[in-house]
Write an enzyme that holds these catalytic residues in place. Structure first.
Site, PDB file in Angstrom:
ATOM      1  N   CYS A 249      -7.312  -5.116  10.192  1.00 31.71           N
ATOM      2  CA  CYS A 249      -6.050  -5.844  10.407  1.00 31.71           C
ATOM      3  C   CYS A 249      -5.737  -6.076  11.888  1.00 31.71           C
ATOM      4  CB  CYS A 249      -4.895  -5.110   9.741  1.00 31.71           C
ATOM      5  SG  CYS A 249      -5.132  -4.944   7.968  1.00 31.71           S
TER       6      CYS A 249
ATOM      7  N   ASN B 198      -0.366  -9.264   2.932  1.00 26.77           N
ATOM      8  CA  ASN B 198      -1.160  -8.794   4.079  1.00 26.77           C
ATOM      9  C   ASN B 198      -2.508  -9.518   4.068  1.00 26.77           C
ATOM     10  OD1 ASN B 198      -2.740  -7.414   5.892  1.00 26.77           O
ATOM     11  ND2 ASN B 198      -2.135  -5.368   5.197  1.00 26.77           N
TER      12      ASN B 198
ATOM     13  N   HIS C  40       1.770  -7.698  12.805  1.00 27.73           N
ATOM     14  CA  HIS C  40       0.894  -7.706  11.629  1.00 27.73           C
ATOM     15  C   HIS C  40       1.777  -7.566  10.389  1.00 27.73           C
ATOM     16  CE1 HIS C  40      -2.102  -6.929   8.728  1.00 27.73           C
ATOM     17  NE2 HIS C  40      -1.869  -5.627   8.634  1.00 27.73           N
TER      18      HIS C  40
HETATM   19  O1  UT7 Z   1      -2.717  -3.395   6.978  1.00 26.88           O
HETATM   20  C1  UT7 Z   1      -3.071  -2.074   7.257  1.00 26.88           C
HETATM   21  C2  UT7 Z   1      -1.970  -1.217   7.142  1.00 26.88           C
HETATM   22  N1  UT7 Z   1      -1.568  -1.044   5.753  1.00 26.88           N
HETATM   23  C3  UT7 Z   1      -0.363  -0.642   5.551  1.00 26.88           C
HETATM   24  O2  UT7 Z   1       0.345  -0.531   6.507  1.00 26.88           O
HETATM   25  C4  UT7 Z   1       0.094  -0.258   4.173  1.00 26.88           C
HETATM   26  C5  UT7 Z   1       1.013   0.885   4.335  1.00 26.88           C
HETATM   27  N2  UT7 Z   1       1.548   1.456   3.116  1.00 26.88           N
HETATM   28  C6  UT7 Z   1       2.495   0.857   2.381  1.00 26.88           C
HETATM   29  O3  UT7 Z   1       2.857  -0.274   2.607  1.00 26.88           O
HETATM   30  C7  UT7 Z   1       3.166   1.675   1.309  1.00 26.88           C
HETATM   31  O4  UT7 Z   1       2.771   3.011   1.463  1.00 26.88           O
HETATM   32  C8  UT7 Z   1       2.847   1.194  -0.121  1.00 26.88           C
HETATM   33  C9  UT7 Z   1       3.556  -0.105  -0.406  1.00 26.88           C
HETATM   34  C10 UT7 Z   1       1.348   1.047  -0.313  1.00 26.88           C
HETATM   35  C11 UT7 Z   1       3.342   2.220  -1.135  1.00 26.88           C
HETATM   36  O5  UT7 Z   1       4.753   2.429  -0.972  1.00 26.88           O
HETATM   37  P1  UT7 Z   1       5.347   3.916  -0.841  1.00 26.88           P
HETATM   38  O6  UT7 Z   1       6.783   3.786  -0.795  1.00 26.88           O
HETATM   39  O7  UT7 Z   1       4.653   4.574   0.323  1.00 26.88           O
HETATM   40  O8  UT7 Z   1       4.922   4.554  -2.203  1.00 26.88           O
HETATM   41  P2  UT7 Z   1       4.020   5.843  -2.477  1.00 26.88           P
HETATM   42  O9  UT7 Z   1       2.580   5.559  -2.201  1.00 26.88           O
HETATM   43  O10 UT7 Z   1       4.633   7.034  -1.797  1.00 26.88           O
HETATM   44  O11 UT7 Z   1       4.229   5.979  -4.031  1.00 26.88           O
HETATM   45  C12 UT7 Z   1       5.524   6.235  -4.611  1.00 26.88           C
HETATM   46  C13 UT7 Z   1       5.410   6.126  -6.108  1.00 26.88           C
HETATM   47  C14 UT7 Z   1       4.248   6.929  -6.691  1.00 26.88           C
HETATM   48  O12 UT7 Z   1       4.668   7.485  -7.907  1.00 26.88           O
HETATM   49  P3  UT7 Z   1       5.068   9.033  -8.004  1.00 26.88           P
HETATM   50  O13 UT7 Z   1       3.864   9.801  -7.550  1.00 26.88           O
HETATM   51  O14 UT7 Z   1       6.237   9.188  -7.062  1.00 26.88           O
HETATM   52  O15 UT7 Z   1       5.407   9.203  -9.438  1.00 26.88           O
HETATM   53  C15 UT7 Z   1       3.191   5.876  -6.932  1.00 26.88           C
HETATM   54  O16 UT7 Z   1       2.314   6.253  -7.981  1.00 26.88           O
HETATM   55  O17 UT7 Z   1       5.177   4.769  -6.481  1.00 26.88           O
HETATM   56  C16 UT7 Z   1       4.049   4.694  -7.327  1.00 26.88           C
HETATM   57  N3  UT7 Z   1       3.388   3.423  -7.103  1.00 26.88           N
HETATM   58  C17 UT7 Z   1       3.708   2.317  -7.780  1.00 26.88           C
HETATM   59  N4  UT7 Z   1       4.628   2.081  -8.742  1.00 26.88           N
HETATM   60  C18 UT7 Z   1       4.717   0.834  -9.228  1.00 26.88           C
HETATM   61  C19 UT7 Z   1       2.392   3.123  -6.213  1.00 26.88           C
HETATM   62  N5  UT7 Z   1       2.069   1.828  -6.326  1.00 26.88           N
HETATM   63  C20 UT7 Z   1       2.871   1.300  -7.281  1.00 26.88           C
HETATM   64  C21 UT7 Z   1       3.004   0.013  -7.831  1.00 26.88           C
HETATM   65  N6  UT7 Z   1       3.950  -0.170  -8.790  1.00 26.88           N
HETATM   66  N7  UT7 Z   1       2.263  -1.026  -7.431  1.00 26.88           N
END
Ligand code: UT7
Length: 322
Positions: free
Chosen positions: A113, A279, A249
Protein backbone atom coordinates in the site's frame (compact mmCIF):
# COMPACT_ATOMS: atom_id res chain seq x y z
CA UNK A 1 17.70 24.00 -7.39
CA UNK A 2 15.54 21.78 -9.57
CA UNK A 3 12.29 20.22 -8.35
CA UNK A 4 10.05 17.46 -9.70
CA UNK A 5 6.62 19.02 -10.25
CA UNK A 6 3.38 17.18 -10.95
CA UNK A 7 2.14 18.36 -14.36
CA UNK A 8 -0.71 15.86 -14.81
CA UNK A 9 -2.72 13.30 -12.87
CA UNK A 10 -4.95 10.44 -13.99
CA UNK A 11 -7.04 7.68 -12.51
CA UNK A 12 -8.91 4.62 -13.67
CA UNK A 13 -11.43 2.35 -11.97
CA UNK A 14 -12.77 -0.85 -13.56
CA UNK A 15 -16.42 -0.69 -14.62
CA UNK A 16 -17.76 -3.46 -12.38
CA UNK A 17 -18.89 -2.28 -8.93
CA UNK A 18 -19.37 -4.65 -5.99
CA UNK A 19 -21.41 -3.14 -3.15
CA UNK A 20 -21.53 -4.14 0.50
CA UNK A 21 -24.96 -5.60 -0.24
CA UNK A 22 -23.39 -7.88 -2.88
CA UNK A 23 -20.78 -9.02 -0.34
CA UNK A 24 -23.32 -9.76 2.39
CA UNK A 25 -24.83 -12.34 0.01
CA UNK A 26 -21.51 -14.19 -0.08
CA UNK A 27 -20.00 -14.09 3.42
CA UNK A 28 -21.24 -13.81 6.99
CA UNK A 29 -21.26 -10.01 7.27
CA UNK A 30 -23.66 -7.11 6.82
CA UNK A 31 -23.54 -3.99 4.68
CA UNK A 32 -23.97 -1.90 7.85
CA UNK A 33 -21.06 -3.61 9.65
CA UNK A 34 -18.73 -2.97 6.72
CA UNK A 35 -19.74 0.68 6.40
CA UNK A 36 -19.61 1.38 10.14
CA UNK A 37 -16.23 -0.29 10.76
CA UNK A 38 -14.48 0.86 7.54
CA UNK A 39 -16.42 3.69 5.83
CA UNK A 40 -16.49 1.53 2.67
CA UNK A 41 -19.71 1.29 0.66
CA UNK A 42 -18.49 -0.20 -2.62
CA UNK A 43 -15.37 -1.24 -4.55
CA UNK A 44 -14.51 -1.60 -8.26
CA UNK A 45 -13.38 -5.03 -9.43
CA UNK A 46 -11.37 -5.71 -12.60
CA UNK A 47 -12.96 -7.86 -15.30
CA UNK A 48 -11.45 -11.36 -15.65
CA UNK A 49 -9.43 -10.29 -18.71
CA UNK A 50 -8.40 -6.91 -17.26
CA UNK A 51 -4.89 -6.81 -15.74
CA UNK A 52 -2.79 -4.39 -13.68
CA UNK A 53 -1.07 -3.26 -16.91
CA UNK A 54 -4.46 -2.49 -18.50
CA UNK A 55 -5.55 -0.39 -15.52
CA UNK A 56 -2.13 1.31 -15.40
CA UNK A 57 -2.31 2.16 -19.11
CA UNK A 58 -5.71 3.88 -18.74
CA UNK A 59 -4.54 5.94 -15.74
CA UNK A 60 -1.24 6.79 -17.45
CA UNK A 61 -2.96 7.97 -20.65
CA UNK A 62 -5.25 10.23 -18.59
CA UNK A 63 -2.25 11.68 -16.74
CA UNK A 64 -0.39 12.25 -20.03
CA UNK A 65 -3.48 13.96 -21.50
CA UNK A 66 -3.80 16.19 -18.43
CA UNK A 67 -0.10 17.09 -18.76
CA UNK A 68 -0.56 17.70 -22.49
CA UNK A 69 2.43 15.56 -23.44
CA UNK A 70 3.04 12.40 -25.48
CA UNK A 71 4.33 9.14 -24.04
CA UNK A 72 7.44 9.23 -26.22
CA UNK A 73 8.71 12.27 -24.30
CA UNK A 74 8.96 10.32 -21.03
CA UNK A 75 12.37 9.36 -19.78
CA UNK A 76 11.43 7.29 -16.73
CA UNK A 77 8.51 4.99 -15.85
CA UNK A 78 8.02 3.63 -12.33
CA UNK A 79 5.00 1.47 -11.51
CA UNK A 80 4.02 0.49 -7.97
CA UNK A 81 2.15 -2.79 -7.87
CA UNK A 82 1.74 -5.89 -5.71
CA UNK A 83 -0.37 -7.67 -8.30
CA UNK A 84 1.57 -7.53 -11.59
CA UNK A 85 0.35 -9.36 -14.70
CA UNK A 86 3.39 -11.63 -14.73
CA UNK A 87 6.31 -12.64 -12.51
CA UNK A 88 8.23 -10.84 -15.25
CA UNK A 89 8.38 -8.67 -17.29
CA UNK A 90 7.33 -5.75 -15.13
CA UNK A 91 4.11 -3.79 -15.61
CA UNK A 92 6.30 -0.73 -16.21
CA UNK A 93 7.92 -2.24 -19.30
CA UNK A 94 4.53 -3.31 -20.66
CA UNK A 95 3.05 0.16 -20.39
CA UNK A 96 6.26 1.62 -21.79
CA UNK A 97 5.65 -0.39 -24.97
CA UNK A 98 1.99 0.66 -25.12
CA UNK A 99 2.82 4.35 -24.62
CA UNK A 100 5.70 4.29 -27.11
CA UNK A 101 8.28 5.50 -24.60
CA UNK A 102 10.92 3.02 -25.85
CA UNK A 103 14.38 3.09 -24.33
CA UNK A 104 13.87 4.90 -21.04
CA UNK A 105 14.30 3.01 -17.73
CA UNK A 106 11.07 1.32 -16.64
CA UNK A 107 10.67 -0.78 -13.52
CA UNK A 108 8.20 -1.88 -10.85
CA UNK A 109 8.36 -1.14 -7.13
CA UNK A 110 6.77 -3.41 -4.52
CA UNK A 111 5.91 -1.80 -1.20
CA UNK A 112 2.25 -2.89 -1.13
CA UNK A 113 0.00 0.00 0.00
CA UNK A 114 3.01 2.34 0.34
CA UNK A 115 4.11 1.48 -3.19
CA UNK A 116 3.06 4.71 -4.88
CA UNK A 117 4.71 6.86 -2.20
CA UNK A 118 7.91 4.81 -2.64
CA UNK A 119 7.70 5.13 -6.45
CA UNK A 120 7.15 8.89 -6.23
CA UNK A 121 10.08 9.26 -3.82
CA UNK A 122 12.32 7.31 -6.22
CA UNK A 123 11.19 9.25 -9.31
CA UNK A 124 11.72 12.53 -7.46
CA UNK A 125 15.36 11.60 -6.92
CA UNK A 126 15.85 10.79 -10.63
CA UNK A 127 14.38 14.17 -11.60
CA UNK A 128 16.18 16.23 -8.95
CA UNK A 129 19.55 14.74 -9.85
CA UNK A 130 19.01 15.38 -13.55
CA UNK A 131 18.78 11.68 -14.53
CA UNK A 132 15.26 12.20 -15.88
CA UNK A 133 13.38 15.27 -17.04
CA UNK A 134 9.92 13.72 -17.35
CA UNK A 135 8.76 10.75 -15.31
CA UNK A 136 5.55 8.74 -15.22
CA UNK A 137 4.69 7.28 -11.82
CA UNK A 138 1.79 4.83 -11.56
CA UNK A 139 0.14 2.80 -8.79
CA UNK A 140 -1.91 -0.07 -10.22
CA UNK A 141 -3.54 -3.01 -8.48
CA UNK A 142 -5.80 -5.97 -9.15
CA UNK A 143 -5.96 -6.85 -5.46
CA UNK A 144 -9.23 -8.75 -5.99
CA UNK A 145 -7.07 -11.54 -7.47
CA UNK A 146 -5.26 -12.18 -4.17
CA UNK A 147 -8.37 -12.08 -1.95
CA UNK A 148 -10.06 -15.08 -0.42
CA UNK A 149 -13.67 -14.21 -1.24
CA UNK A 150 -14.82 -16.49 1.60
CA UNK A 151 -12.81 -14.59 4.25
CA UNK A 152 -14.97 -11.79 5.68
CA UNK A 153 -12.02 -10.22 7.49
CA UNK A 154 -10.22 -9.30 4.24
CA UNK A 155 -12.53 -9.51 1.20
CA UNK A 156 -14.65 -6.57 2.37
CA UNK A 157 -11.70 -4.18 2.41
CA UNK A 158 -10.07 -4.07 -1.00
CA UNK A 159 -10.77 -2.96 -4.56
CA UNK A 160 -8.98 -2.61 -7.92
CA UNK A 161 -7.83 0.53 -9.72
CA UNK A 162 -4.91 2.63 -10.92
CA UNK A 163 -3.70 6.19 -10.49
CA UNK A 164 -0.84 8.05 -12.16
CA UNK A 165 1.10 11.29 -12.17
CA UNK A 166 3.52 12.86 -14.65
CA UNK A 167 6.49 14.66 -13.11
CA UNK A 168 8.61 17.27 -14.85
CA UNK A 169 11.83 19.02 -13.83
CA UNK A 170 11.11 22.62 -12.83
CA UNK A 171 12.70 25.56 -11.07
CA UNK A 172 9.33 26.12 -9.34
CA UNK A 173 8.76 24.11 -6.14
CA UNK A 174 7.15 20.71 -6.62
CA UNK A 175 8.01 17.72 -4.42
CA UNK A 176 9.55 19.23 -1.27
CA UNK A 177 10.56 16.03 0.52
CA UNK A 178 9.89 12.32 0.65
CA UNK A 179 10.25 10.04 3.67
CA UNK A 180 10.35 6.26 3.19
CA UNK A 181 10.51 3.60 5.90
CA UNK A 182 10.10 -0.12 6.47
CA UNK A 183 10.25 -2.60 9.34
CA UNK A 184 10.29 -6.20 8.15
CA UNK A 185 9.72 -7.67 11.61
CA UNK A 186 5.94 -7.34 11.11
CA UNK A 187 5.73 -9.53 8.00
CA UNK A 188 3.07 -11.91 9.30
CA UNK A 189 0.55 -9.27 10.37
CA UNK A 190 -0.32 -8.52 6.74
CA UNK A 191 0.93 -10.80 3.97
CA UNK A 192 0.35 -13.40 1.30
CA UNK A 193 2.08 -16.52 2.65
CA UNK A 194 2.62 -18.19 -0.76
CA UNK A 195 5.20 -16.99 -3.23
CA UNK A 196 7.25 -17.86 -6.28
CA UNK A 197 10.30 -18.80 -4.24
CA UNK A 198 8.68 -20.14 -1.07
CA UNK A 199 6.00 -22.00 -3.04
CA UNK A 200 2.79 -23.20 -1.46
CA UNK A 201 1.00 -26.27 -0.32
CA UNK A 202 -1.46 -27.20 -3.10
CA UNK A 203 -3.89 -28.52 -0.49
CA UNK A 204 -4.02 -25.14 1.22
CA UNK A 205 -4.92 -22.66 -1.49
CA UNK A 206 -5.72 -19.85 0.93
CA UNK A 207 -1.95 -19.40 1.34
CA UNK A 208 -2.12 -17.61 -1.99
CA UNK A 209 -4.42 -14.95 -0.56
CA UNK A 210 -4.06 -11.94 1.71
CA UNK A 211 -3.92 -12.81 5.41
CA UNK A 212 -4.23 -10.00 7.93
CA UNK A 213 -4.43 -9.48 11.68
CA UNK A 214 -6.70 -6.46 11.17
CA UNK A 215 -6.91 -4.80 14.55
CA UNK A 216 -3.13 -5.05 15.12
CA UNK A 217 -2.51 -3.53 11.69
CA UNK A 218 -5.05 -0.82 12.44
CA UNK A 219 -3.36 0.27 15.67
CA UNK A 220 0.09 0.19 14.11
CA UNK A 221 -1.13 2.19 11.09
CA UNK A 222 -2.60 4.97 13.26
CA UNK A 223 0.56 5.24 15.40
CA UNK A 224 2.95 5.11 12.47
CA UNK A 225 1.07 7.58 10.28
CA UNK A 226 1.07 10.10 13.13
CA UNK A 227 4.86 9.74 13.36
CA UNK A 228 5.50 10.05 9.62
CA UNK A 229 3.42 13.21 9.43
CA UNK A 230 5.40 14.74 12.33
CA UNK A 231 8.68 13.73 10.68
CA UNK A 232 7.63 15.32 7.38
CA UNK A 233 6.48 18.58 8.94
CA UNK A 234 9.57 18.93 11.08
CA UNK A 235 11.91 18.19 8.10
CA UNK A 236 10.24 21.10 6.31
CA UNK A 237 10.01 23.33 9.41
CA UNK A 238 6.26 23.48 8.95
CA UNK A 239 3.23 23.09 11.15
CA UNK A 240 0.05 21.25 10.25
CA UNK A 241 -1.75 24.55 9.52
CA UNK A 242 0.44 24.88 6.41
CA UNK A 243 -1.09 21.73 4.88
CA UNK A 244 -3.90 22.56 2.48
CA UNK A 245 -4.71 18.92 1.66
CA UNK A 246 -3.95 15.60 3.26
CA UNK A 247 -4.14 12.79 0.70
CA UNK A 248 -3.84 9.61 2.77
CA UNK A 249 -3.77 5.95 1.86
CA UNK A 250 -7.42 4.87 1.83
CA UNK A 251 -7.55 1.77 4.05
CA UNK A 252 -10.27 2.61 6.54
CA UNK A 253 -12.16 5.87 7.16
CA UNK A 254 -11.46 5.49 10.89
CA UNK A 255 -7.68 5.58 10.19
CA UNK A 256 -8.13 8.74 8.08
CA UNK A 257 -10.13 10.40 10.86
CA UNK A 258 -7.55 9.41 13.51
CA UNK A 259 -4.66 10.80 11.44
CA UNK A 260 -6.51 14.06 10.76
CA UNK A 261 -7.35 14.37 14.46
CA UNK A 262 -3.68 13.92 15.45
CA UNK A 263 -2.89 16.78 13.07
CA UNK A 264 -5.80 18.92 14.22
CA UNK A 265 -6.83 19.01 10.58
CA UNK A 266 -10.58 19.16 9.80
CA UNK A 267 -11.87 16.33 7.59
CA UNK A 268 -12.82 19.03 5.05
CA UNK A 269 -9.08 19.19 4.23
CA UNK A 270 -8.67 15.43 3.79
CA UNK A 271 -9.31 13.79 0.43
CA UNK A 272 -11.27 10.65 1.25
CA UNK A 273 -12.26 8.17 -1.46
CA UNK A 274 -12.40 5.03 0.65
CA UNK A 275 -16.21 5.04 0.59
CA UNK A 276 -16.33 4.50 -3.18
CA UNK A 277 -12.95 2.92 -3.99
CA UNK A 278 -12.22 0.84 -0.83
CA UNK A 279 -8.52 0.03 -0.34
CA UNK A 280 -6.82 -0.15 -3.74
CA UNK A 281 -3.36 -0.63 -2.19
CA UNK A 282 -0.69 1.14 -4.29
CA UNK A 283 -3.39 2.84 -6.39
CA UNK A 284 -5.19 4.48 -3.49
CA UNK A 285 -3.07 7.62 -3.02
CA UNK A 286 -2.78 8.58 -6.73
CA UNK A 287 -6.49 7.84 -7.27
CA UNK A 288 -7.43 10.12 -4.35
CA UNK A 289 -5.00 12.79 -5.58
CA UNK A 290 -6.56 12.65 -9.05
CA UNK A 291 -10.07 12.97 -7.60
CA UNK A 292 -9.00 16.05 -5.58
CA UNK A 293 -7.33 17.65 -8.61
CA UNK A 294 -10.15 16.93 -11.07
CA UNK A 295 -12.95 18.14 -8.80
CA UNK A 296 -11.03 21.40 -8.28
CA UNK A 297 -10.31 21.08 -4.56
CA UNK A 298 -6.54 20.83 -5.02
CA UNK A 299 -5.32 24.04 -6.66
CA UNK A 300 -1.89 25.03 -8.06
CA UNK A 301 0.42 26.40 -5.39
CA UNK A 302 -1.26 24.51 -2.54
CA UNK A 303 0.63 22.31 -0.09
CA UNK A 304 -0.31 18.65 -0.26
CA UNK A 305 0.79 15.84 2.04
CA UNK A 306 0.60 12.26 0.75
CA UNK A 307 1.06 9.42 3.22
CA UNK A 308 0.67 5.65 3.28
CA UNK A 309 1.14 2.54 5.38
CA UNK A 310 1.14 -1.07 4.22
CA UNK A 311 2.40 -4.65 4.40
CA UNK A 312 6.00 -5.23 5.32
CA UNK A 313 5.48 -3.02 7.22
CA UNK A 314 6.28 -0.14 4.90
CA UNK A 315 5.27 3.48 5.35
CA UNK A 316 6.12 6.86 3.92
CA UNK A 317 5.10 10.35 2.93
CA UNK A 318 5.63 12.94 0.22
CA UNK A 319 5.15 16.67 0.83
CA UNK A 320 4.66 18.75 -2.30
CA UNK A 321 3.56 22.03 -3.72
CA UNK A 322 0.95 21.18 -6.32
O1 UT7 B 1 -3.76 -1.12 3.67
C1 UT7 B 1 -2.93 -1.67 4.65
C2 UT7 B 1 -3.40 -1.38 5.94
N1 UT7 B 1 -4.62 -2.11 6.24
C3 UT7 B 1 -5.36 -1.64 7.18
O2 UT7 B 1 -5.03 -0.59 7.66
C4 UT7 B 1 -6.54 -2.41 7.70
C5 UT7 B 1 -6.60 -2.16 9.15
N2 UT7 B 1 -7.65 -2.86 9.87
C6 UT7 B 1 -8.94 -2.51 9.80
O3 UT7 B 1 -9.34 -1.70 9.00
C7 UT7 B 1 -9.88 -3.12 10.81
O4 UT7 B 1 -9.12 -3.79 11.78
C8 UT7 B 1 -10.91 -4.09 10.19
C9 UT7 B 1 -11.94 -3.33 9.40
C10 UT7 B 1 -10.21 -5.12 9.31
C11 UT7 B 1 -11.64 -4.85 11.29
O5 UT7 B 1 -12.29 -3.92 12.18
P1 UT7 B 1 -12.08 -4.03 13.77
O6 UT7 B 1 -12.93 -3.04 14.37
O7 UT7 B 1 -10.60 -3.95 14.03
O8 UT7 B 1 -12.64 -5.46 14.07
P2 UT7 B 1 -11.91 -6.72 14.73
O9 UT7 B 1 -10.94 -7.34 13.78
O10 UT7 B 1 -11.40 -6.33 16.09
O11 UT7 B 1 -13.15 -7.67 14.90
C12 UT7 B 1 -14.27 -7.34 15.75
C13 UT7 B 1 -15.35 -8.36 15.55
C14 UT7 B 1 -14.84 -9.80 15.65
O12 UT7 B 1 -15.82 -10.56 16.31
P3 UT7 B 1 -15.65 -10.97 17.85
O13 UT7 B 1 -14.36 -11.73 17.93
O14 UT7 B 1 -15.59 -9.66 18.59
O15 UT7 B 1 -16.87 -11.78 18.12
C15 UT7 B 1 -14.73 -10.23 14.21
O16 UT7 B 1 -14.87 -11.63 14.07
O17 UT7 B 1 -15.91 -8.24 14.25
C16 UT7 B 1 -15.89 -9.49 13.60
N3 UT7 B 1 -15.73 -9.27 12.17
C17 UT7 B 1 -16.77 -9.09 11.35
N4 UT7 B 1 -18.10 -9.05 11.57
C18 UT7 B 1 -18.90 -8.84 10.52
C19 UT7 B 1 -14.57 -9.19 11.45
N5 UT7 B 1 -14.87 -8.97 10.16
C20 UT7 B 1 -16.22 -8.89 10.07
C21 UT7 B 1 -17.11 -8.68 9.00
N6 UT7 B 1 -18.44 -8.64 9.28
N7 UT7 B 1 -16.69 -8.48 7.74
Amino acid sequence: MSYARIIGTGGYLPEHIVTNFDIEQKVDTSAEWIFERTGIEQRHIAAPDETAADLAEHAARRALDAAGIDGDTLDLIVVATTTPDHVFPSVATQIQARLGAYGCPAFDVQAVCTGFVYALGIADKFVRTGSARRALVVGSETFSRILDWTDRTTCILFGDGAGAVVLEASEEPGILSSHLHADGRYKELLWVPAGVSSGYDQTCLNQAYVAMRGSEVFKMAVRTLGRIVDETLSANQMTAEAIDWLVPHQANERILVATARQLNLPMSRVISTVRYHANTSAASVPLALDVGVRDGRIQPGQTVLLEAFGGGFTWGSVLLTY
